[in-house]
Write a protein that holds these residues in place. Structure first.
Motif, PDB file in Angstrom:
ATOM      1  N   LYS A  59       0.856  -1.190   0.000  1.00  0.00           N
ATOM      2  CA  LYS A  59       0.000   0.000   0.000  1.00  0.00           C
ATOM      3  C   LYS A  59       0.887   1.232   0.000  1.00  0.00           C
ATOM      4  CE  LYS A  59      -0.850  -1.135   4.822  1.00  0.00           C
ATOM      5  NZ  LYS A  59      -1.858  -1.492   5.799  1.00  0.00           N
ATOM      6  N   GLY A  60       0.314   2.315  -0.490  1.00  0.00           N
ATOM      7  CA  GLY A  60       1.123   3.521  -0.584  1.00  0.00           C
ATOM      8  C   GLY A  60       0.279   4.758  -0.739  1.00  0.00           C
ATOM      9  N   ALA A  61       0.972   5.895  -0.675  1.00  0.00           N
ATOM     10  CA  ALA A  61       0.330   7.192  -0.839  1.00  0.00           C
ATOM     11  C   ALA A  61       1.344   8.167  -1.402  1.00  0.00           C
ATOM     12  CB  ALA A  61      -0.200   7.706   0.499  1.00  0.00           C
ATOM     13  N   ILE A  62       0.832   9.202  -2.031  1.00  0.00           N
ATOM     14  CA  ILE A  62       1.653  10.332  -2.458  1.00  0.00           C
ATOM     15  C   ILE A  62       1.019  11.563  -1.847  1.00  0.00           C
ATOM     16  CG2 ILE A  62       2.534  11.685  -4.388  1.00  0.00           C
ATOM     17  CD1 ILE A  62       2.446   9.126  -6.086  1.00  0.00           C
ATOM     18  N   ILE A  63       1.835  12.315  -1.097  1.00  0.00           N
ATOM     19  CA  ILE A  63       1.350  13.525  -0.446  1.00  0.00           C
ATOM     20  C   ILE A  63       2.145  14.723  -0.947  1.00  0.00           C
ATOM     21  CG2 ILE A  63       0.625  12.220   1.593  1.00  0.00           C
ATOM     22  CD1 ILE A  63       3.068  13.334   3.086  1.00  0.00           C
ATOM     23  N   SER A  64       1.650  15.908  -0.664  1.00  0.00           N
ATOM     24  CA  SER A  64       2.357  17.119  -1.082  1.00  0.00           C
ATOM     25  C   SER A  64       3.623  17.287  -0.238  1.00  0.00           C
ATOM     26  CB  SER A  64       1.467  18.344  -0.925  1.00  0.00           C
ATOM     27  OG  SER A  64       1.321  18.668   0.443  1.00  0.00           O
ATOM     28  N   VAL A  65       4.625  17.929  -0.808  1.00  0.00           N
ATOM     29  CA  VAL A  65       5.880  18.153  -0.097  1.00  0.00           C
ATOM     30  C   VAL A  65       5.678  19.128   1.066  1.00  0.00           C
ATOM     31  CG1 VAL A  65       6.815  20.083  -1.444  1.00  0.00           C
ATOM     32  CG2 VAL A  65       8.367  18.372  -0.502  1.00  0.00           C
ATOM     33  N   ALA A  66       4.586  19.880   1.048  1.00  0.00           N
ATOM     34  CA  ALA A  66       4.260  20.762   2.173  1.00  0.00           C
ATOM     35  C   ALA A  66       3.630  19.977   3.321  1.00  0.00           C
ATOM     36  CB  ALA A  66       3.315  21.865   1.710  1.00  0.00           C
ATOM     37  N   GLY A  67       3.207  18.755   3.033  1.00  0.00           N
ATOM     38  CA  GLY A  67       2.598  17.924   4.065  1.00  0.00           C
ATOM     39  C   GLY A  67       1.184  18.334   4.417  1.00  0.00           C
ATOM     40  N   ASP A  68       0.501  18.965   3.446  1.00  0.00           N
ATOM     41  CA  ASP A  68      -0.839  19.468   3.745  1.00  0.00           C
ATOM     42  C   ASP A  68      -1.957  18.822   2.940  1.00  0.00           C
ATOM     43  OD1 ASP A  68      -0.277  20.575   1.291  1.00  0.00           O
ATOM     44  OD2 ASP A  68      -0.487  22.654   1.934  1.00  0.00           O
ATOM     45  N   SER A  69      -1.613  17.872   2.066  1.00  0.00           N
ATOM     46  CA  SER A  69      -2.670  17.213   1.298  1.00  0.00           C
ATOM     47  C   SER A  69      -2.202  15.858   0.767  1.00  0.00           C
ATOM     48  CB  SER A  69      -3.122  18.092   0.132  1.00  0.00           C
ATOM     49  OG  SER A  69      -2.063  18.331  -0.768  1.00  0.00           O
ATOM     50  N   VAL A  70      -3.170  14.961   0.607  1.00  0.00           N
ATOM     51  CA  VAL A  70      -2.919  13.645   0.025  1.00  0.00           C
ATOM     52  C   VAL A  70      -3.320  13.723  -1.440  1.00  0.00           C
ATOM     53  CG1 VAL A  70      -3.548  11.207   0.074  1.00  0.00           C
ATOM     54  CG2 VAL A  70      -3.364  12.482   2.215  1.00  0.00           C
ATOM     55  N   TRP A  71      -2.411  13.364  -2.336  1.00  0.00           N
ATOM     56  CA  TRP A  71      -2.695  13.416  -3.763  1.00  0.00           C
ATOM     57  C   TRP A  71      -3.265  12.095  -4.271  1.00  0.00           C
ATOM     58  CZ3 TRP A  71       2.335  16.132  -5.869  1.00  0.00           C
ATOM     59  CH2 TRP A  71       2.370  17.450  -5.390  1.00  0.00           C
ATOM     60  N   ALA A  72      -2.837  10.995  -3.675  1.00  0.00           N
ATOM     61  CA  ALA A  72      -3.329   9.666  -4.065  1.00  0.00           C
ATOM     62  C   ALA A  72      -2.998   8.697  -2.950  1.00  0.00           C
ATOM     63  CB  ALA A  72      -2.662   9.213  -5.365  1.00  0.00           C
ATOM     64  N   THR A  73      -3.821   7.655  -2.817  1.00  0.00           N
ATOM     65  CA  THR A  73      -3.568   6.676  -1.763  1.00  0.00           C
ATOM     66  C   THR A  73      -4.209   5.337  -2.112  1.00  0.00           C
ATOM     67  OG1 THR A  73      -3.659   6.289   0.623  1.00  0.00           O
ATOM     68  CG2 THR A  73      -5.585   7.309  -0.373  1.00  0.00           C
ATOM     69  N   SER A  74      -3.659   4.282  -1.542  1.00  0.00           N
ATOM     70  CA  SER A  74      -4.274   2.963  -1.652  1.00  0.00           C
ATOM     71  C   SER A  74      -5.523   2.940  -0.794  1.00  0.00           C
ATOM     72  CB  SER A  74      -3.315   1.888  -1.133  1.00  0.00           C
ATOM     73  OG  SER A  74      -2.142   1.846  -1.883  1.00  0.00           O
ATOM     74  N   SER A  75      -6.467   2.133  -1.185  1.00  0.00           N
ATOM     75  CA  SER A  75      -7.689   1.973  -0.411  1.00  0.00           C
ATOM     76  C   SER A  75      -7.353   1.489   1.001  1.00  0.00           C
ATOM     77  CB  SER A  75      -8.610   0.969  -1.110  1.00  0.00           C
ATOM     78  OG  SER A  75      -9.764   0.763  -0.351  1.00  0.00           O
ATOM     79  N   GLY A  76      -7.883   2.175   2.001  1.00  0.00           N
ATOM     80  CA  GLY A  76      -7.663   1.770   3.378  1.00  0.00           C
ATOM     81  C   GLY A  76      -6.341   2.206   3.974  1.00  0.00           C
ATOM     82  N   PHE A  77      -5.550   2.974   3.241  1.00  0.00           N
ATOM     83  CA  PHE A  77      -4.262   3.463   3.745  1.00  0.00           C
ATOM     84  C   PHE A  77      -4.402   4.966   3.937  1.00  0.00           C
ATOM     85  CE2 PHE A  77       0.349   4.606   2.966  1.00  0.00           C
ATOM     86  CZ  PHE A  77       0.848   3.965   4.084  1.00  0.00           C
ATOM     87  N   THR A  78      -4.420   5.397   5.189  1.00  0.00           N
ATOM     88  CA  THR A  78      -4.666   6.803   5.488  1.00  0.00           C
ATOM     89  C   THR A  78      -3.473   7.411   6.207  1.00  0.00           C
ATOM     90  OG1 THR A  78      -7.005   6.292   5.749  1.00  0.00           O
ATOM     91  CG2 THR A  78      -6.246   8.388   6.640  1.00  0.00           C
ATOM     92  N   VAL A  79      -2.908   8.442   5.617  1.00  0.00           N
ATOM     93  CA  VAL A  79      -1.850   9.201   6.271  1.00  0.00           C
ATOM     94  C   VAL A  79      -2.525  10.444   6.844  1.00  0.00           C
ATOM     95  CG1 VAL A  79       0.415  10.263   6.035  1.00  0.00           C
ATOM     96  CG2 VAL A  79      -0.182   8.330   4.577  1.00  0.00           C
ATOM     97  N   GLN A  80      -2.605  10.501   8.167  1.00  0.00           N
ATOM     98  CA  GLN A  80      -3.291  11.582   8.852  1.00  0.00           C
ATOM     99  C   GLN A  80      -2.530  12.906   8.696  1.00  0.00           C
ATOM    100  OE1 GLN A  80      -6.247  11.212  10.255  1.00  0.00           O
ATOM    101  NE2 GLN A  80      -6.285   9.031   9.867  1.00  0.00           N
TER     102      GLN A  80
END
Length: 131
Positions: free
Chosen positions: A19-40
């Protein structure tokens, strides 16, 4: 390619990441993520602060670990643009590009080194593409 396609194809599709995710380099938004994988939001901010080598945050992470998707990982290594964490036989690989942060999780059946290579290769590709 969409951000979600990078997660689905380049990360999870490799077979080295579950599972994985791509977030902004500012750390303020999730651009894409695997189902069930949440980066708070607090987890994203902490990751970015560690990657930006804020000494107090790095020291705290080395002592307390880092949290991704609500799970605690022992900070195994910080290496320039990347950091790695372990929890038993599972782990996380994180790499920063110019505009994004790739967060990937590998399961017990996957090899940490292969997951690392997958994440680093995607990071190199995104940097060359201007991201």
């Amino acid at each position: 390619m969409s951000w979600q396609a990078y997660v689905d194809t380049s990360l999870v599709g490799s077979g080295h990441v579950d599972k994985g995710a791509i977030i902004s380099v500012a750390g303020d938004s999730v651009w894409a993520t695997s189902s069930g994988f949440t980066v708070q939001p607090a987890e994203m901010k902490n990751i970015v602060d560690i990657l930006n080598a804020q000494a107090d945050v790095v020291s705290k992470a080395q002592a307390d670990g880092i949290h991704i998707d609500g799970e605690r990982y022992v900070l195994a290594r910080i290496d320039g643009r990347s950091l790695y964490g372990r929890k038993g036989r599972t782990g996380i690989c994180i790499a920063k590009t110019k505009q994004a942060v790739i967060v990937a999780h590998h399961g017990e059946a996957q090899v940490a080194g292969n997951a690392t290579q997958t994440v680093e290769t995607l990071a190199d590709y995104l940097i060359k593409a201007g991201y």
